[in-house]
Design a protein around this motif. Structure first.
Motif, PDB file in Angstrom:
ATOM      1  N   LEU A  56      -5.659   1.681  -6.488  1.00 20.29           N
ATOM      2  CA  LEU A  56      -5.367   2.489  -7.667  1.00 20.29           C
ATOM      3  C   LEU A  56      -6.644   3.134  -8.198  1.00 20.29           C
ATOM      4  O   LEU A  56      -7.719   2.543  -8.142  1.00 20.29           O
ATOM      5  CB  LEU A  56      -4.732   1.617  -8.758  1.00 20.29           C
ATOM      6  N   PRO A  57      -6.540   4.346  -8.718  1.00 19.60           N
ATOM      7  CA  PRO A  57      -7.735   5.049  -9.208  1.00 19.60           C
ATOM      8  C   PRO A  57      -8.285   4.420 -10.481  1.00 19.60           C
ATOM      9  O   PRO A  57      -7.557   3.793 -11.249  1.00 19.60           O
ATOM     10  CB  PRO A  57      -7.206   6.460  -9.486  1.00 19.60           C
ATOM     11  N   GLN A  58      -9.588   4.577 -10.670  1.00 21.41           N
ATOM     12  CA  GLN A  58     -10.221   4.127 -11.903  1.00 21.41           C
ATOM     13  C   GLN A  58     -10.179   5.274 -12.913  1.00 21.41           C
ATOM     14  O   GLN A  58     -10.832   6.296 -12.733  1.00 21.41           O
ATOM     15  CB  GLN A  58     -11.667   3.700 -11.638  1.00 21.41           C
ATOM     16  N   ILE A  59      -9.395   5.075 -13.955  1.00 15.84           N
ATOM     17  CA  ILE A  59      -9.177   6.138 -14.936  1.00 15.84           C
ATOM     18  C   ILE A  59     -10.484   6.556 -15.602  1.00 15.84           C
ATOM     19  O   ILE A  59     -10.732   7.743 -15.844  1.00 15.84           O
ATOM     20  CB  ILE A  59      -8.161   5.682 -16.005  1.00 15.84           C
TER      21      ILE A  59
ATOM     22  N   GLU B  99     -10.762   9.378 -11.467  1.00 16.10           N
ATOM     23  CA  GLU B  99     -10.320   9.438 -10.078  1.00 16.10           C
ATOM     24  C   GLU B  99      -8.868   9.906 -10.005  1.00 16.10           C
ATOM     25  O   GLU B  99      -8.058   9.596 -10.880  1.00 16.10           O
ATOM     26  CB  GLU B  99     -10.452   8.063  -9.408  1.00 16.10           C
ATOM     27  N   LYS B 100      -8.557  10.638  -8.961  1.00 19.35           N
ATOM     28  CA  LYS B 100      -7.193  11.108  -8.762  1.00 19.35           C
ATOM     29  C   LYS B 100      -6.375  10.057  -8.009  1.00 19.35           C
ATOM     30  O   LYS B 100      -6.895   9.318  -7.185  1.00 19.35           O
ATOM     31  CB  LYS B 100      -7.193  12.426  -7.977  1.00 19.35           C
ATOM     32  N   PHE B 101      -5.088  10.020  -8.304  1.00 20.42           N
ATOM     33  CA  PHE B 101      -4.196   9.084  -7.621  1.00 20.42           C
ATOM     34  C   PHE B 101      -3.946   9.588  -6.206  1.00 20.42           C
ATOM     35  O   PHE B 101      -3.619  10.758  -6.001  1.00 20.42           O
ATOM     36  CB  PHE B 101      -2.875   8.960  -8.380  1.00 20.42           C
ATOM     37  N   PHE B 102      -4.131   8.704  -5.222  1.00 16.08           N
ATOM     38  CA  PHE B 102      -3.945   9.082  -3.823  1.00 16.08           C
ATOM     39  C   PHE B 102      -2.617   8.526  -3.329  1.00 16.08           C
ATOM     40  O   PHE B 102      -2.364   7.327  -3.397  1.00 16.08           O
ATOM     41  CB  PHE B 102      -5.086   8.530  -2.966  1.00 16.08           C
ATOM     42  N   LYS B 103      -1.764   9.417  -2.844  1.00 12.26           N
ATOM     43  CA  LYS B 103      -0.451   8.987  -2.375  1.00 12.26           C
ATOM     44  C   LYS B 103      -0.019   9.851  -1.203  1.00 12.26           C
ATOM     45  O   LYS B 103      -0.107  11.077  -1.251  1.00 12.26           O
ATOM     46  CB  LYS B 103       0.575   9.085  -3.507  1.00 12.26           C
ATOM     47  N   LEU B 104       0.445   9.186  -0.154  1.00 12.32           N
ATOM     48  CA  LEU B 104       0.950   9.897   1.016  1.00 12.32           C
ATOM     49  C   LEU B 104       2.452  10.117   0.870  1.00 12.32           C
ATOM     50  O   LEU B 104       3.142   9.315   0.232  1.00 12.32           O
ATOM     51  CB  LEU B 104       0.675   9.086   2.288  1.00 12.32           C
ATOM     52  N   PRO B 105       2.994  11.174   1.460  1.00 11.27           N
ATOM     53  CA  PRO B 105       4.441  11.406   1.397  1.00 11.27           C
ATOM     54  C   PRO B 105       5.191  10.293   2.132  1.00 11.27           C
ATOM     55  O   PRO B 105       4.676   9.726   3.099  1.00 11.27           O
ATOM     56  CB  PRO B 105       4.618  12.759   2.087  1.00 11.27           C
ATOM     57  N   PRO B 106       6.400   9.962   1.693  1.00  9.55           N
ATOM     58  CA  PRO B 106       7.149   8.847   2.304  1.00  9.55           C
ATOM     59  C   PRO B 106       7.471   9.044   3.777  1.00  9.55           C
ATOM     60  O   PRO B 106       7.731   8.069   4.488  1.00  9.55           O
ATOM     61  CB  PRO B 106       8.423   8.772   1.457  1.00  9.55           C
ATOM     62  N   ASP B 107       7.462  10.292   4.243  1.00 11.28           N
ATOM     63  CA  ASP B 107       7.758  10.546   5.653  1.00 11.28           C
ATOM     64  C   ASP B 107       6.488  10.690   6.495  1.00 11.28           C
ATOM     65  O   ASP B 107       6.536  11.167   7.637  1.00 11.28           O
ATOM     66  CB  ASP B 107       8.621  11.802   5.805  1.00 11.28           C
ATOM     67  N   HIS B 108       5.356  10.249   5.946  1.00  9.62           N
ATOM     68  CA  HIS B 108       4.092  10.336   6.681  1.00  9.62           C
ATOM     69  C   HIS B 108       4.160   9.454   7.929  1.00  9.62           C
ATOM     70  O   HIS B 108       4.808   8.402   7.942  1.00  9.62           O
ATOM     71  CB  HIS B 108       2.935   9.885   5.787  1.00  9.62           C
ATOM     72  N   LEU B 109       3.482   9.880   8.978  1.00 13.55           N
ATOM     73  CA  LEU B 109       3.487   9.143  10.244  1.00 13.55           C
ATOM     74  C   LEU B 109       3.041   7.697  10.061  1.00 13.55           C
ATOM     75  O   LEU B 109       3.522   6.797  10.767  1.00 13.55           O
ATOM     76  CB  LEU B 109       2.582   9.848  11.258  1.00 13.55           C
ATOM     77  N   LEU B 110       2.147   7.452   9.120  1.00 18.99           N
ATOM     78  CA  LEU B 110       1.676   6.086   8.875  1.00 18.99           C
ATOM     79  C   LEU B 110       2.841   5.155   8.577  1.00 18.99           C
ATOM     80  O   LEU B 110       2.962   4.072   9.167  1.00 18.99           O
ATOM     81  CB  LEU B 110       0.681   6.081   7.710  1.00 18.99           C
ATOM     82  N   PHE B 111       3.716   5.572   7.670  1.00 15.80           N
ATOM     83  CA  PHE B 111       4.841   4.722   7.274  1.00 15.80           C
ATOM     84  C   PHE B 111       5.886   4.620   8.388  1.00 15.80           C
ATOM     85  O   PHE B 111       6.516   3.573   8.561  1.00 15.80           O
ATOM     86  CB  PHE B 111       5.465   5.263   5.987  1.00 15.80           C
ATOM     87  N   ILE B 112       6.041   5.694   9.133  1.00 16.71           N
ATOM     88  CA  ILE B 112       6.973   5.665  10.265  1.00 16.71           C
ATOM     89  C   ILE B 112       6.523   4.625  11.287  1.00 16.71           C
ATOM     90  O   ILE B 112       7.327   3.824  11.787  1.00 16.71           O
ATOM     91  CB  ILE B 112       7.071   7.058  10.921  1.00 16.71           C
TER      92      ILE B 112
END
Length: 221
Positions: free
Chosen positions: A173-176, A180-193
């Motif tokens: 989680l980012p340090q407010i 820092e910006k929140f980093f999030k990958l899309p749910p259909d990203h190859l990583l999660f697949i």
């Protein structure tokens, strides 16, 4: 000082990184850097050139550091990570070290074992806890997916678990207060697949030594 003779002493001293007195922490960092990361003057002069001798020295430094990492227990690894983060902040790791770590992880050198590759991955994760962009970078993230989450490593439950734990260090989680910006990958990203596929394909291995740790780490990612 010989690496083999210094290893035991360094292992015993790692916990000092959490000591309150800055002078003691600084002394530990200096000793660690002297053993594993210091360069001779001649290396410093050529480190930015495509010089085999220069890279060979850096390679041996990374190799010795990797060998130490593989000998640490879980508590010592936590201390080592805190120490390596401090050394990274102090710019004791340079781009040649990082390049060699990625190359050892990808087994681009001869005689690199799976354990050598795993050690490089663990160190990359330690550095990523200080600099998440080392893994968030699209190219590096794709490398991790292709190396760790595709055959043959995707069948190694321990390797996959280590990979997920490394990913979690960079997806923290980012340090407010640092904006820092929140980093999030899309749910259909190859990583999660790939992670879903690995869990599904290995369900019959549920009784193996590292399966539960792997599955738990995959879910956390």
């Amino acid at each position: 000082m010989e690496i083999d003779n210094a290893l035991l002493g360094i292992q015993k001293m790692l916990k000092l990184i959490f000591y309150r007195e800055k002078s003691i922490r600084d002394a530990l960092m200096e000793a660690f850097a002297e053993i594993y990361l210091n360069h001779s003057l001649s290396v410093e002069k050529t480190k930015n050139q495509d010089c085999p001798d220069s890279k060979n020295i850096h390679y041996m430094q990374v190799k010795n550091l990797s060998n130490m990492i593989l000998k640490l227990n879980q508590g010592e690894l936590i201390c080592a990570e805190a120490l390596i983060k401090e050394l990274y902040a102090a710019q004791k790791f340079n781009q040649i070290h990082l390049q060699i770590l990625w190359e050892r992880y990808a087994k681009k050198y001869s005689k690199i074992t799976d354990e050598d590759s795993r050690a490089a991955l663990i160190i990359i994760g330690m550095l990523a806890s200080a600099q998440p962009s080392l893994i968030r970078n699209e190219s590096n993230l794709n490398n991790i997916i292709s190396i760790s989450l595709e055959p043959p490593h995707c069948h190694d439950h321990r390797f996959v678990a280590d990979t997920c734990e490394v990913l979690l260090k960079s997806f923290k989680l980012p340090q407010i207060d640092l904006m820092e910006k929140f980093f999030k990958l899309p749910p259909d990203h190859l990583l999660f697949i790939r992670l879903r596929s690995i869990i599904a394909d290995s369900i019959s291995d549920i009784d193996s030594k590292y399966w539960l740790r792997m599955a738990s780490s995959c879910i956390k990612v």
